[in-house]
Motif scaffolding. Structure first.
Motif, PDB file in Angstrom:
ATOM      1  N   ALA A  21       8.148  -0.322   4.225  1.00 30.47           N
ATOM      2  CA  ALA A  21       9.051  -1.054   3.345  1.00 30.47           C
ATOM      3  C   ALA A  21      10.019  -0.153   2.599  1.00 30.47           C
ATOM      4  N   ALA A  22       9.672   1.119   2.419  1.00 32.84           N
ATOM      5  CA  ALA A  22      10.550   2.075   1.744  1.00 32.84           C
ATOM      6  C   ALA A  22      10.003   3.474   1.972  1.00 32.84           C
ATOM      7  N   VAL A  23      10.916   4.455   1.912  1.00 36.65           N
ATOM      8  CA  VAL A  23      10.553   5.868   2.075  1.00 36.65           C
ATOM      9  C   VAL A  23      11.168   6.640   0.920  1.00 36.65           C
ATOM     10  N   VAL A  24      10.356   7.521   0.317  1.00 37.36           N
ATOM     11  CA  VAL A  24      10.839   8.396  -0.751  1.00 37.36           C
ATOM     12  C   VAL A  24      10.612   9.836  -0.312  1.00 37.36           C
ATOM     13  N   VAL A  25      11.632  10.678  -0.451  1.00 38.76           N
ATOM     14  CA  VAL A  25      11.536  12.100  -0.115  1.00 38.76           C
ATOM     15  C   VAL A  25      11.853  12.891  -1.382  1.00 38.76           C
ATOM     16  N   THR A  26      10.924  13.767  -1.775  1.00 37.37           N
ATOM     17  CA  THR A  26      11.092  14.474  -3.043  1.00 37.37           C
ATOM     18  C   THR A  26      10.858  15.971  -2.900  1.00 37.37           C
ATOM     19  N   GLU A  27      11.216  16.682  -3.983  1.00 38.27           N
ATOM     20  CA  GLU A  27      10.921  18.112  -4.194  1.00 38.27           C
ATOM     21  C   GLU A  27      11.810  19.065  -3.407  1.00 38.27           C
ATOM     22  N   ILE A  28      12.846  18.583  -2.773  1.00 34.87           N
ATOM     23  CA  ILE A  28      13.760  19.484  -2.064  1.00 34.87           C
ATOM     24  C   ILE A  28      14.581  20.260  -3.104  1.00 34.87           C
ATOM     25  N   ASN A  29      14.531  21.578  -3.014  1.00 37.21           N
ATOM     26  CA  ASN A  29      15.283  22.401  -3.971  1.00 37.21           C
ATOM     27  C   ASN A  29      16.240  23.323  -3.208  1.00 37.21           C
ATOM     28  N   PRO A  73       9.913  27.455   2.588  1.00 35.21           N
ATOM     29  CA  PRO A  73       9.858  27.674   1.133  1.00 35.21           C
ATOM     30  C   PRO A  73      10.947  26.913   0.387  1.00 35.21           C
ATOM     31  N   LEU A  74      10.924  25.615   0.552  1.00 36.28           N
ATOM     32  CA  LEU A  74      11.987  24.763   0.029  1.00 36.28           C
ATOM     33  C   LEU A  74      11.544  23.945  -1.180  1.00 36.28           C
ATOM     34  N   ALA A  75      10.245  23.789  -1.370  1.00 38.75           N
ATOM     35  CA  ALA A  75       9.743  22.908  -2.415  1.00 38.75           C
ATOM     36  C   ALA A  75       9.891  23.540  -3.788  1.00 38.75           C
ATOM     37  N   ASP A  76      10.024  22.701  -4.783  1.00 30.80           N
ATOM     38  CA  ASP A  76      10.139  23.177  -6.155  1.00 30.80           C
ATOM     39  C   ASP A  76       8.817  23.767  -6.644  1.00 30.80           C
ATOM     40  N   PHE A  77       7.708  23.242  -6.126  1.00 31.64           N
ATOM     41  CA  PHE A  77       6.388  23.766  -6.489  1.00 31.64           C
ATOM     42  C   PHE A  77       5.751  24.297  -5.214  1.00 31.64           C
ATOM     43  N   PRO A  78       5.901  25.599  -4.915  1.00 32.14           N
ATOM     44  CA  PRO A  78       5.505  26.122  -3.607  1.00 32.14           C
ATOM     45  C   PRO A  78       3.999  26.233  -3.426  1.00 32.14           C
ATOM     46  N   HIS A  79       3.570  26.132  -2.170  1.00 29.66           N
ATOM     47  CA  HIS A  79       2.182  26.346  -1.763  1.00 29.66           C
ATOM     48  C   HIS A  79       2.203  27.371  -0.631  1.00 29.66           C
ATOM     49  N   GLY A 100       0.833  -1.193   0.000  1.00 30.52           N
ATOM     50  CA  GLY A 100       0.000   0.000   0.000  1.00 30.52           C
ATOM     51  C   GLY A 100       0.867   1.241   0.000  1.00 30.52           C
ATOM     52  N   LEU A 101       0.270   2.372  -0.393  1.00 28.64           N
ATOM     53  CA  LEU A 101       1.018   3.615  -0.566  1.00 28.64           C
ATOM     54  C   LEU A 101       0.369   4.750   0.211  1.00 28.64           C
ATOM     55  N   ILE A 102       1.164   5.422   1.035  1.00 26.56           N
ATOM     56  CA  ILE A 102       0.766   6.695   1.647  1.00 26.56           C
ATOM     57  C   ILE A 102       1.378   7.798   0.785  1.00 26.56           C
ATOM     58  N   TYR A 103       0.527   8.531   0.079  1.00 24.53           N
ATOM     59  CA  TYR A 103       0.989   9.577  -0.832  1.00 24.53           C
ATOM     60  C   TYR A 103       0.866  10.909  -0.111  1.00 24.53           C
ATOM     61  N   PHE A 104       1.907  11.254   0.639  1.00 22.70           N
ATOM     62  CA  PHE A 104       1.952  12.438   1.503  1.00 22.70           C
ATOM     63  C   PHE A 104       2.525  13.575   0.677  1.00 22.70           C
ATOM     64  N   ASP A 105       1.641  14.362   0.041  1.00 20.69           N
ATOM     65  CA  ASP A 105       2.052  15.247  -1.038  1.00 20.69           C
ATOM     66  C   ASP A 105       1.115  16.448  -1.082  1.00 20.69           C
ATOM     67  N   GLY A 106       1.635  17.602  -1.457  1.00 21.45           N
ATOM     68  CA  GLY A 106       0.807  18.783  -1.599  1.00 21.45           C
ATOM     69  C   GLY A 106      -0.086  18.782  -2.810  1.00 21.45           C
ATOM     70  N   ASP A 107       0.081  17.795  -3.686  1.00 21.25           N
ATOM     71  CA  ASP A 107      -0.736  17.670  -4.901  1.00 21.25           C
ATOM     72  C   ASP A 107      -1.153  16.211  -5.062  1.00 21.25           C
ATOM     73  N   LEU A 147       4.610   1.741   1.443  1.00 22.20           N
ATOM     74  CA  LEU A 147       5.546   2.696   0.857  1.00 22.20           C
ATOM     75  C   LEU A 147       5.101   4.093   1.273  1.00 22.20           C
ATOM     76  N   LEU A 148       6.031   4.876   1.785  1.00 22.87           N
ATOM     77  CA  LEU A 148       5.759   6.247   2.202  1.00 22.87           C
ATOM     78  C   LEU A 148       6.418   7.202   1.224  1.00 22.87           C
ATOM     79  N   HIS A 149       5.587   7.955   0.495  1.00 23.40           N
ATOM     80  CA  HIS A 149       6.052   9.000  -0.420  1.00 23.40           C
ATOM     81  C   HIS A 149       5.830  10.334   0.274  1.00 23.40           C
ATOM     82  N   PHE A 150       6.900  11.098   0.459  1.00 23.02           N
ATOM     83  CA  PHE A 150       6.835  12.387   1.152  1.00 23.02           C
ATOM     84  C   PHE A 150       7.392  13.476   0.253  1.00 23.02           C
ATOM     85  N   ASP A 151       6.493  14.330  -0.234  1.00 23.74           N
ATOM     86  CA  ASP A 151       6.875  15.483  -1.043  1.00 23.74           C
ATOM     87  C   ASP A 151       6.849  16.703  -0.121  1.00 23.74           C
ATOM     88  N   VAL A 152       7.960  17.424  -0.029  1.00 24.18           N
ATOM     89  CA  VAL A 152       8.029  18.528   0.923  1.00 24.18           C
ATOM     90  C   VAL A 152       7.094  19.676   0.559  1.00 24.18           C
TER      91      VAL A 152
END
Length: 303
Positions: free
Chosen positions: A269-277, A239-245, A116-123, A225-230
């Protein structure tokens, strides 16, 4: 003794809006991620980075920018993460843009179909090439995981779709950014969602909501699976994300508390961290703040 964390950097801007994310893995390391995790008592092995992929536009393919390059990066991620999983480690993948989650999911599903997937994301990232404005592929990640969009990405793994809607919960997205085509897909899939507006409403308890999401998925899936988009964090505070909110999203402390709650899952089972700019962080303080939060979240003992 907890499982060894296998750190992998994916310094890729293949699927994003602009330059900078290719610098994220190095910046997070420099901010003390490995040392912090080890100081918290976790075993960590740094497996280095995949080759860097700088930002570029693709005027010849305006509704699917750099599709071939994004596909190549995702396949490379799947290969490397698959090897880490085979070694028994917990992959911690630092991007890079959100399309790397396609490769991580493909590797997981090939070995652990009950994921299963936790999509922890601003979009919600439910655009597809036929309904996009930007053509940027990291706005289409969840759609491709659910089997829509470009066949090269939707068919990346051992099955299509990689995940069913029942296996996914979207947490923290900004509903203002959900366009009409994405709203149609949300309704059609019956996707479980927790928008940021509900999580931050008066009387809401976002950490309890995160706990409920974790428990619900853990009851139905053996691996998470944990997907974490900052960009799930209010950009006014980080204000670190590539696509700010700006003035939207979750407060920084709330987002980190929810991340910690998700990371407590024994099924993780795995962690993904994305959008850090890092280009948005001239003195490095924002990356240090985020890195400290990642350490605290991952160091939390599973229930």
């Amino acid at each position: 003794m907890p499982r060894e964390i296998a750190l992998l950097g994916v310094p890729s801007c293949a699927g994003t809006h602009g330059p900078g994310q290719e610098k994220a893995p190095a910046a997070v390391r420099a901010a003390g991620l490995v040392e912090g995790l080890r100081s918290a008592g976790l075993a960590v092995r740094d497996h280095g980075d995949l080759p860097a992929v700088p930002f570029r536009t693709d005027p010849e393919h305006r509704n699917r920018q750099n599709l071939a390059l994004v596909t190549d990066v995702a396949r490379s991620v799947a290969d490397r993460v698959g090897a880490l999983l085979d070694g028994g480690a917990l992959p911690l993948v630092i991007g890079g843009d959100c399309t790397i989650t396609l490769g991580v999911t493909a590797a997981l599903v090939a070995r652990r179909p009950d994921t299963g997937l936790i999509y922890f994301d601003g979009d919600v990232d439910l655009s597809v090439p036929d309904s996009t404005v930007s053509g940027v592929l990291d706005t289409m990640v969840l759609a491709h995981l659910l089997g829509e969009g470009a066949p090269e990405l939707a068919g990346l793994g051992p099955r299509t779709p990689l995940l069913t809607a029942d296996a996914v919960t979207a947490f923290g997205h900004d509903p203002v950014e959900v366009n009409a085509a994405e709203r149609e897909r949300l309704a059609r899939y019956g996707l479980r969602t927790h928008p940021c507006t509900g999580l931050t409403a008066p009387g809401a308890d976002p950490v309890a909501a995160a706990r409920a999401v974790r428990s619900d998925l853990a009851e139905r899936y053996a691996h998470l699976l944990l997907h974490f988009d900052v960009d799930v964090i209010d950009s006014t505070e980080l204000p670190l994300a590539d696509f700010p909110h700006f003035n939207q999203g979750l407060p920084l402390a709330v987002a980190l508390d929810c991340l910690a709650e998700f990371a407590r899952a024994p099924q993780l089972a795995a962690v993904v961290v994305t959008e850090i700019n890092p280009l948005r962080d001239q003195d490095g303080s924002l990356v240090r703040t985020l890195t400290d939060g990642l350490v605290r979240a991952l160091a939390g003992a599973p229930e």
